[in-house]
Write a protein that holds these residues in place. Structure first.
Motif, PDB file in Angstrom:
ATOM      1  N   LEU A 133       5.120  -8.808  -7.971  1.00 22.20           N
ATOM      2  CA  LEU A 133       4.868  -7.631  -7.147  1.00 22.20           C
ATOM      3  C   LEU A 133       3.695  -6.811  -7.676  1.00 22.20           C
ATOM      4  O   LEU A 133       3.801  -5.619  -7.908  1.00 22.20           O
ATOM      5  CB  LEU A 133       6.136  -6.777  -7.053  1.00 22.20           C
ATOM      6  CG  LEU A 133       7.238  -7.401  -6.203  1.00 22.20           C
ATOM      7  CD1 LEU A 133       8.522  -6.602  -6.309  1.00 22.20           C
ATOM      8  CD2 LEU A 133       6.812  -7.488  -4.746  1.00 22.20           C
ATOM      9  N   ASP A 134       2.568  -7.496  -7.861  1.00 20.29           N
ATOM     10  CA  ASP A 134       1.363  -6.759  -8.211  1.00 20.29           C
ATOM     11  C   ASP A 134       0.882  -6.004  -6.969  1.00 20.29           C
ATOM     12  O   ASP A 134       1.509  -6.053  -5.907  1.00 20.29           O
ATOM     13  CB  ASP A 134       0.285  -7.686  -8.772  1.00 20.29           C
ATOM     14  CG  ASP A 134      -0.194  -8.739  -7.780  1.00 20.29           C
ATOM     15  OD1 ASP A 134       0.130  -8.635  -6.578  1.00 20.29           O
ATOM     16  OD2 ASP A 134      -0.898  -9.667  -8.198  1.00 20.29           O
ATOM     17  N   SER A 135      -0.215  -5.282  -7.089  1.00 19.88           N
ATOM     18  CA  SER A 135      -0.663  -4.425  -5.981  1.00 19.88           C
ATOM     19  C   SER A 135      -0.967  -5.224  -4.719  1.00 19.88           C
ATOM     20  O   SER A 135      -0.731  -4.750  -3.600  1.00 19.88           O
ATOM     21  CB  SER A 135      -1.895  -3.624  -6.407  1.00 19.88           C
ATOM     22  OG  SER A 135      -2.968  -4.482  -6.749  1.00 19.88           O
ATOM     23  N   TYR A 136      -1.463  -6.458  -4.865  1.00 21.29           N
ATOM     24  CA  TYR A 136      -1.777  -7.272  -3.696  1.00 21.29           C
ATOM     25  C   TYR A 136      -0.500  -7.686  -2.956  1.00 21.29           C
ATOM     26  O   TYR A 136      -0.426  -7.592  -1.726  1.00 21.29           O
ATOM     27  CB  TYR A 136      -2.562  -8.520  -4.113  1.00 21.29           C
ATOM     28  CG  TYR A 136      -3.982  -8.242  -4.536  1.00 21.29           C
ATOM     29  CD1 TYR A 136      -4.986  -8.058  -3.591  1.00 21.29           C
ATOM     30  CD2 TYR A 136      -4.323  -8.174  -5.877  1.00 21.29           C
ATOM     31  CE1 TYR A 136      -6.297  -7.815  -3.974  1.00 21.29           C
ATOM     32  CE2 TYR A 136      -5.634  -7.918  -6.273  1.00 21.29           C
ATOM     33  CZ  TYR A 136      -6.615  -7.746  -5.317  1.00 21.29           C
ATOM     34  OH  TYR A 136      -7.901  -7.490  -5.704  1.00 21.29           O
ATOM     35  N   ASN A 137       0.480  -8.153  -3.697  1.00 24.65           N
ATOM     36  CA  ASN A 137       1.718  -8.588  -3.048  1.00 24.65           C
ATOM     37  C   ASN A 137       2.463  -7.424  -2.412  1.00 24.65           C
ATOM     38  O   ASN A 137       3.062  -7.563  -1.344  1.00 24.65           O
ATOM     39  CB  ASN A 137       2.617  -9.303  -4.060  1.00 24.65           C
ATOM     40  CG  ASN A 137       2.080 -10.677  -4.431  1.00 24.65           C
ATOM     41  OD1 ASN A 137       1.027 -11.083  -3.959  1.00 24.65           O
ATOM     42  ND2 ASN A 137       2.802 -11.381  -5.289  1.00 24.65           N
ATOM     43  N   ARG A 138       2.427  -6.258  -3.070  1.00 24.24           N
ATOM     44  CA  ARG A 138       3.052  -5.076  -2.475  1.00 24.24           C
ATOM     45  C   ARG A 138       2.369  -4.714  -1.169  1.00 24.24           C
ATOM     46  O   ARG A 138       3.018  -4.352  -0.183  1.00 24.24           O
ATOM     47  CB  ARG A 138       3.008  -3.896  -3.459  1.00 24.24           C
ATOM     48  CG  ARG A 138       3.776  -4.128  -4.745  1.00 24.24           C
ATOM     49  CD  ARG A 138       4.037  -2.836  -5.494  1.00 24.24           C
ATOM     50  NE  ARG A 138       2.855  -2.064  -5.806  1.00 24.24           N
ATOM     51  CZ  ARG A 138       2.096  -2.251  -6.882  1.00 24.24           C
ATOM     52  NH1 ARG A 138       2.372  -3.218  -7.737  1.00 24.24           N
ATOM     53  NH2 ARG A 138       1.051  -1.474  -7.104  1.00 24.24           N
ATOM     54  N   LYS A 139       1.046  -4.819  -1.144  1.00 22.14           N
ATOM     55  CA  LYS A 139       0.285  -4.502   0.068  1.00 22.14           C
ATOM     56  C   LYS A 139       0.591  -5.499   1.174  1.00 22.14           C
ATOM     57  O   LYS A 139       0.728  -5.109   2.349  1.00 22.14           O
ATOM     58  CB  LYS A 139      -1.210  -4.500  -0.250  1.00 22.14           C
ATOM     59  CG  LYS A 139      -2.104  -4.120   0.927  1.00 22.14           C
ATOM     60  CD  LYS A 139      -1.911  -2.679   1.345  1.00 22.14           C
ATOM     61  CE  LYS A 139      -2.923  -2.267   2.411  1.00 22.14           C
ATOM     62  NZ  LYS A 139      -2.721  -0.875   2.862  1.00 22.14           N
ATOM     63  N   ILE A 140       0.712  -6.770   0.833  1.00 23.81           N
ATOM     64  CA  ILE A 140       1.032  -7.785   1.838  1.00 23.81           C
ATOM     65  C   ILE A 140       2.379  -7.484   2.480  1.00 23.81           C
ATOM     66  O   ILE A 140       2.521  -7.532   3.710  1.00 23.81           O
ATOM     67  CB  ILE A 140       1.018  -9.199   1.210  1.00 23.81           C
ATOM     68  CG1 ILE A 140      -0.418  -9.614   0.888  1.00 23.81           C
ATOM     69  CG2 ILE A 140       1.660 -10.228   2.154  1.00 23.81           C
ATOM     70  CD1 ILE A 140      -0.522 -10.877   0.057  1.00 23.81           C
ATOM     71  N   ILE A 141       3.384  -7.182   1.670  1.00 20.63           N
ATOM     72  CA  ILE A 141       4.705  -6.849   2.213  1.00 20.63           C
ATOM     73  C   ILE A 141       4.609  -5.636   3.131  1.00 20.63           C
ATOM     74  O   ILE A 141       5.189  -5.630   4.236  1.00 20.63           O
ATOM     75  CB  ILE A 141       5.713  -6.588   1.074  1.00 20.63           C
ATOM     76  CG1 ILE A 141       5.978  -7.871   0.283  1.00 20.63           C
ATOM     77  CG2 ILE A 141       7.023  -6.050   1.637  1.00 20.63           C
ATOM     78  CD1 ILE A 141       6.836  -7.657  -0.955  1.00 20.63           C
ATOM     79  N   SER A 142       3.880  -4.617   2.714  1.00 21.95           N
ATOM     80  CA  SER A 142       3.754  -3.405   3.517  1.00 21.95           C
ATOM     81  C   SER A 142       3.045  -3.689   4.847  1.00 21.95           C
ATOM     82  O   SER A 142       3.458  -3.181   5.899  1.00 21.95           O
ATOM     83  CB  SER A 142       2.982  -2.332   2.748  1.00 21.95           C
ATOM     84  OG  SER A 142       3.697  -1.932   1.599  1.00 21.95           O
ATOM     85  N   LEU A 143       2.003  -4.507   4.811  1.00 19.15           N
ATOM     86  CA  LEU A 143       1.278  -4.843   6.043  1.00 19.15           C
ATOM     87  C   LEU A 143       2.157  -5.646   7.000  1.00 19.15           C
ATOM     88  O   LEU A 143       2.155  -5.397   8.214  1.00 19.15           O
ATOM     89  CB  LEU A 143       0.008  -5.628   5.710  1.00 19.15           C
ATOM     90  CG  LEU A 143      -1.118  -4.829   5.056  1.00 19.15           C
ATOM     91  CD1 LEU A 143      -2.230  -5.751   4.584  1.00 19.15           C
ATOM     92  CD2 LEU A 143      -1.685  -3.782   6.017  1.00 19.15           C
ATOM     93  N   LEU A 144       2.892  -6.601   6.470  1.00 19.91           N
ATOM     94  CA  LEU A 144       3.806  -7.374   7.321  1.00 19.91           C
ATOM     95  C   LEU A 144       4.829  -6.452   7.977  1.00 19.91           C
ATOM     96  O   LEU A 144       5.151  -6.603   9.160  1.00 19.91           O
ATOM     97  CB  LEU A 144       4.511  -8.460   6.501  1.00 19.91           C
ATOM     98  CG  LEU A 144       3.630  -9.605   5.980  1.00 19.91           C
ATOM     99  CD1 LEU A 144       4.457 -10.528   5.084  1.00 19.91           C
ATOM    100  CD2 LEU A 144       3.024 -10.397   7.140  1.00 19.91           C
TER     101      LEU A 144
END
Length: 217
Positions: free
Chosen positions: A155-166
């Motif tokens: 859950l680095d910043s990229y993965n957190r952002k991907i989850i939020s965008l989805l």
């Protein structure tokens, strides 16, 4: 001993309440409080020459888009740059694990308290501990982020952002329009996310469902 405090909160009555609570401290601190009601006012204060011992930031605040300051988190990042000696306490109504986790790994504030958690007594306890050099997380923060902190790679910043965008309804094919990632990089990161969430089969809808079940969004 005098303590200079900055309180950033868009409800004046809440600011007055915090001032009263802090005035009852058991250490005989004299509280000198400065107030700001939005991100612009807070930006102007944080970037000037005044120093503060403690800065209390509400998470949800009227934004200052001209400077890219949209929340208390952005103000906390700004504080780390301009007031590195100030101790930061973030007060938030958000209990979502990803928001709390993002605060911890991005800013490392000395205190994070979810508003539904704490009483006046707990706020005062946290304040005194933080002034003396400690850190404090309220119950919801501790409970919701402990597992995430143990698996930072997922859950680095990229993965957190991907989850939020989805969760916002953005399709996978369009995520590169919102992030500096190729579609192949997005797909590789979705594999990590699915692994963390325990998803064997399923697409974006399953990621969203599992993330909601886990309290991430």
């Amino acid at each position: 001993m005098k303590l200079k405090i900055l309180i950033v909160e868009d409800h004046p009555s809440m600011i007055e309440g915090y001032k009263i609570i802090l005035s009852y401290n058991t250490k005989d601190y004299e509280i000198e409080a400065t107030s700001a009601f939005n991100c612009k006012a807070a930006y102007d204060i944080i970037t000037d020459t005044n120093e503060f011992d403690v800065i209390l930031l509400d998470y949800s605040l009227p934004a200052y888009p001209e400077k890219g300051i949209n929340s208390g988190k952005d103000l906390a990042v700004l504080t780390r740059k301009h007031k590195p000696d100030s101790r930061i306490i973030v007060l938030t109504s958000h209990s979502e694990a990803l928001i709390l986790y993002d605060l911890i790994v991005t800013v490392e504030p000395e205190g994070i308290l979810v508003k539904s958690d704490f009483s006046a007594e707990e706020l005062l306890k946290a304040f005194e501990l933080i002034v003396e050099g400690g850190t404090y997380h309220s119950t919801t923060v501790t409970q919701n982020v402990s597992e995430l902190l143990s698996k930072k790679i997922y859950l680095d910043s990229y993965n957190r952002k991907i989850i939020s965008l989805l969760a916002e309804g953005i399709k996978t094919k369009n995520i590169p329009n919102y992030m500096n990632l190729s579609i192949s990089a997005v797909e590789k990161r979705k594999v990590q996310i699915k692994d963390y969430l325990g998803i064997d089969k399923g697409g974006d809808e399953e990621i969203i469902r599992k993330a909601k079940e886990a309290g991430l969004i």
